[in-house]
Each structure stands twice: as C-alpha cells, then as structure tokens.
Design an enzyme around this catalytic site. Structure first.
Site, mmCIF file in Angstrom:
data_model
loop_
_atom_site.group_PDB
_atom_site.id
_atom_site.type_symbol
_atom_site.label_atom_id
_atom_site.label_comp_id
_atom_site.label_asym_id
_atom_site.label_seq_id
_atom_site.Cartn_x
_atom_site.Cartn_y
_atom_site.Cartn_z
ATOM 1 N N GLU A 42 0.822 -1.208 0.000
ATOM 2 C CA GLU A 42 0.000 0.000 0.000
ATOM 3 C C GLU A 42 0.857 1.259 0.000
ATOM 4 O OE1 GLU A 42 -3.393 0.576 -0.168
ATOM 5 O OE2 GLU A 42 -3.450 -1.523 -0.761
ATOM 6 N N CYS A 202 -17.372 2.212 -19.387
ATOM 7 C CA CYS A 202 -18.635 2.188 -18.641
ATOM 8 C C CYS A 202 -19.534 1.000 -19.008
ATOM 9 C CB CYS A 202 -19.373 3.502 -18.837
ATOM 10 S SG CYS A 202 -18.475 4.937 -18.195
#
Length: 206
Positions: A42, A202
């Site tokens: 991370e 999308c």
C-alpha cells in the site's frame, strides 16, 4: 431492509461478484496475505502505478520477507531498495514506522485501526486497507481508484475539496460486513481496470 440499504448492499455485492470473476489475483501482494505485506504494498502503491510497483515489491519482500527481517534494516538499506520508485519520503516513513513497531510493539504489527493510523505514512485509507485485507474487518478505503468509482456512481465532483467528506461517508456505507477482502480488492481493481481517469469502460462496469 429499506430501499437505501438494499441499494448499498446491491452495490457491494456487484463489486464482489465482479472481483471474483475479473480481479487481479496474480498481483504478488495478494499472495501470502499478512499485515506486513499489505502495508509495504500500500505504501509503494501511493501515487505509483501497479506495473511500476511489482518489481520493487518483489525485491523488497525478497530482501525483507517479514517485519523481523526489516527491523534490522537501516534507513539507507531501505532507501537503496527504493531507488527508482520515487517519492522517497515513503521509504523514510517505512523506516520510522518499523522503528516504532520495534520499540513500542515488540516487533508485532499493530492490529488496531486506532494504532495503525498514528504510524508515519499510514493514513486513514492505508490503515483501512490493512484492516480489511489482512484482518477481514469492515473498514472503508478511499484511494484514487475508489474515489473515482464512487464519485462517478454518485455523481460527485471530485475536484470539490468539500466532496472528500461525502466520499468517505459513501465509502463507509458501501463497505459490507462480509466478503470484506473481495470487496476491498474489487473496488480498487474496478477503478484501475474499468473506471479509467480519461476513458472509462462504462459498458463493462457491473
């Protein structure tokens, strides 16, 4: 269950289902999951693309496979492995954090969110990622990918600084109480693979 809660559960369920079928399971930090490995990955992934991080993560883990081995590293040792990755403050924060863990936690990685968030370089999102991925506890995250997914889904202007509070609230509400690992990885992957910054796919979004 009211319609709002059902809608939020539907959102998280679709993310989980999408991840199980399309997630990036081959990423090196998604194997042999531990708080330590999640933490290192991370920090490396902050402001850096996955493809850039992969070889650096592999070299780092090969040299320092766990917290005990890292505890013996100097700041220069860590910076040497960081050469070429950029944003060197991240490497310095790793050194500061491992020193705190060594002195205050007897070399045992903190298990509480409230402890993690106080460590150098670990903000709310990174602490949430460690808790959700390594401990399977329901904590929201809000990295760049997640911001993009949620802001587009809820039609929020991400450039508005006041929107961050709303995005955190939404991220928390969408984070489920089960399948935490799959949801957290899934919403990050969705932002990276489908919900691109300039040309989102999308039609492929669940």
């Amino acid at each position: 269950m009211n319609n709002l809660n059902q809608s939020k559960e539907n959102f998280s369920n679709k993310v989980v289902h999408w991840y199980l079928n399309n997630g990036r399971n081959n990423l090196p930090w998604r194997k042999n999951i531990s708080p330590y490995r999640v933490w290192i990955s991370e920090i490396m992934l902050q402001q850096t693309q996955v493809k850039t991080v992969i070889p650096f993560f592999k070299r780092f883990i090969n040299k320092y496979p766990n917290l005990k081995s890292l505890s013996r590293a100097s700041e220069d040792d860590i910076l040497a492995l960081w050469t070429g990755l950029g944003f060197y403050k991240r490497a310095k924060n790793i050194f500061k954090t491992k020193e705190i863990i060594k002195k205050e936690y007897k070399n045992v990685f903190p298990k509480k969110f409230e402890e993690l968030i106080l460590l150098p370089g670990i903000g709310r999102s990174t602490a949430g990622a460690i808790m959700s991925i390594a401990h399977n506890q329901s904590y929201p995250i809000l990295d760049a990918n997640v911001k993009r997914v949620i802001s587009r889904f809820d039609n929020i202007n991400i450039e508005n600084k006041k929107a961050i509070k709303s995005l955190w609230s939404l991220s928390e509400s969408y984070t489920p109480s089960k399948n935490i690992f799959e949801y957290t990885q899934g919403i990050m992957d969705l932002g990276a693979i489908i919900c691109h910054t300039s040309s989102p796919s999308c039609s492929e979004c669940p």
